[in-house]
Enzyme design. Structure first.
Site, PDB file in Angstrom:
ATOM      1  N   GLU A  55       0.854  -1.218  -0.234  1.00  0.00           N
ATOM      2  CA  GLU A  55      -0.033  -0.133   0.137  1.00  0.00           C
ATOM      3  C   GLU A  55       0.765   1.274   0.148  1.00  0.00           C
ATOM      4  OE1 GLU A  55      -2.094  -2.830   2.888  1.00  0.00           O
ATOM      5  OE2 GLU A  55      -0.128  -2.632   2.049  1.00  0.00           O
ATOM      6  N   CYS A  87      -0.579   0.482   8.056  1.00  0.00           N
ATOM      7  CA  CYS A  87      -1.127   0.949   6.548  1.00  0.00           C
ATOM      8  C   CYS A  87      -2.262   1.722   6.676  1.00  0.00           C
ATOM      9  CB  CYS A  87      -1.016  -0.306   5.792  1.00  0.00           C
ATOM     10  SG  CYS A  87       0.546  -0.795   5.137  1.00  0.00           S
TER      11      CYS A  87
END
Length: 365
Positions: A55, A87
């Site tokens: 990500e 994340c």
């Protein structure tokens, strides 16, 4: 965005994730895409253990354009501090509008929590797109998280009449070049390659990655009586420090010292009643070392023991168009018959050069 588009984007994310094979364990392989107005504006995958997650790379590539976009990710975003920060924090800060994941993270520290955090911050969440493919991609990680044991794959190269060596115990190059290349790729993607001492004494194998580019796995030898020759390749080559030998508590102390001076490691275990090493304890020790996938390459007694003790998860059997007539059988099992066979699941057959490869899952209790 229709369902077909979602599937197409997730397929691409899964292909990206696959690039991390062999380099991210014990972490999972993960791929991510940032999509806006039907166009990919950011992409990434988890490249190495301890490094940024997929990500992060995708959001960095998208930059400020990520605001209001959709994030496709093959595994639920993490929400805890590990080698990297969560994340979920980065996704929220980037202004992502929707997150589509293939599967939830089986890690107890995540397991739905990441998705709930995103929802609590007003981000729309959708889960389950190509979930089966995502589960398959990270089957070793999933087992490790749920059972704290590595996935075990038995790799067998045999003749059409079921032999892994001839009557003289010669076995080199049963299969062709393409099959051997594939095995080297599997080695590079596994955490460890395991053999019994019989294979070491008969073949003096290297158990290294040579025919493809990739990381070198641990080399594991089951050697109850510590018979491994000090001049064996596993004891003398450049990868000796990635060699682990399991032996009994009665193993010779002086030889242990000689082996450890070379850089290899010796782990002693109490033997079972029959004098054999306890395979489950071996796997538990390897799990302590964060090894999530073990590729078992021989020999016959080892294959048979893993199957007999229900400790193997998968079979990968290369069948060469050759007949030995007599020789060492690939395995010898007891307790099965035509009335009660060991039936394999998810069986696949494919050509690999001149050989045929059977892959299958073993039934789990």
């Amino acid at each position: 965005m229709d369902e077909q588009q979602k599937h197409n984007f997730m397929r691409y994310a899964l292909r990206l994730a696959r690039r991390g094979a062999g380099r991210v364990s014990p972490n999972p392989m993960v791929g991510a895409l940032v999509v806006k107005d039907g166009r990919i504006i950011g992409r990434g995958y988890h490249r190495q253990f301890g490094g940024p997650h997929a990500e992060v790379f995708a959001l960095e590539e998208a930059g400020k354009a990520a605001k209001g976009a959709t994030l496709f990710v093959t595994l639920e975003p993490c929400c805890h501090y590990g080698k990297t920060s969560p994340c979920t924090d980065k996704i929220i800060a980037a202004g992502i509008k929707k997150v589509i994941v293939a599967m939830q993270d089986p890690n107890p520290e995540v397991n739905g929590k990441g998705l709930r955090i995103l929802q609590q911050h007003g981000i729309e969440v959708e889960s389950g797109i190509l979930e089966a493919r995502a589960q398959e991609l990270n089957v070793a990680f999933v087992k490790f998280m749920r059972q704290r044991l590595p996935l075990v794959t038995l790799k067998i190269a045999q003749t059409l009449d079921g032999h892994i060596a001839d009557a003289g115990n010669h076995s080199k190059w049963i299969t062709g070049e393409r099959a051997r290349r594939r095995v080297h790729r599997w080695r590079s993607e596994a955490g460890a390659v395991l053999v019994g001492i019989g294979t070491v004494l008969a073949d003096d194998p290297q158990l290294t990655v040579r025919l493809v580019r990739g990381p070198q796995p641990w080399r594991v030898v089951l050697d109850t009586h510590l018979r491994i020759p000090l001049q064996a390749k596993l004891m003398t080559d450049e990868w000796v420090k990635k060699t682990i030998i399991f032996s009994s508590t009665a193993a010779d102390e002086a030889k242990i010292a000689d082996i450890q001076k070379r850089g290899a490691r010796v782990i002693r275990l109490e033997t079972q009643e029959q004098g054999e090493l306890p395979l489950r304890a071996v796997l538990e020790k390897l799990a302590e070392w964060q090894i999530t996938h073990v590729l078992v390459e021989g020999g016959s007694r080892i294959f048979s023991a893993f199957l007999q003790e229900d400790l193997a998860d998968r079979l990968a059997v290369f069948i060469a168009p050759k007949l030995f007539g007599n020789g060492l059988p690939a395995m010898e099992l007891t307790g099965y018959s035509a009335d009660r066979p060991l039936t394999l699941n998810h069986v696949r057959w494919r050509r690999v050069g001149e050989d045929v490869l059977l892959t299958a899952d073993l039934p789990q209790e």
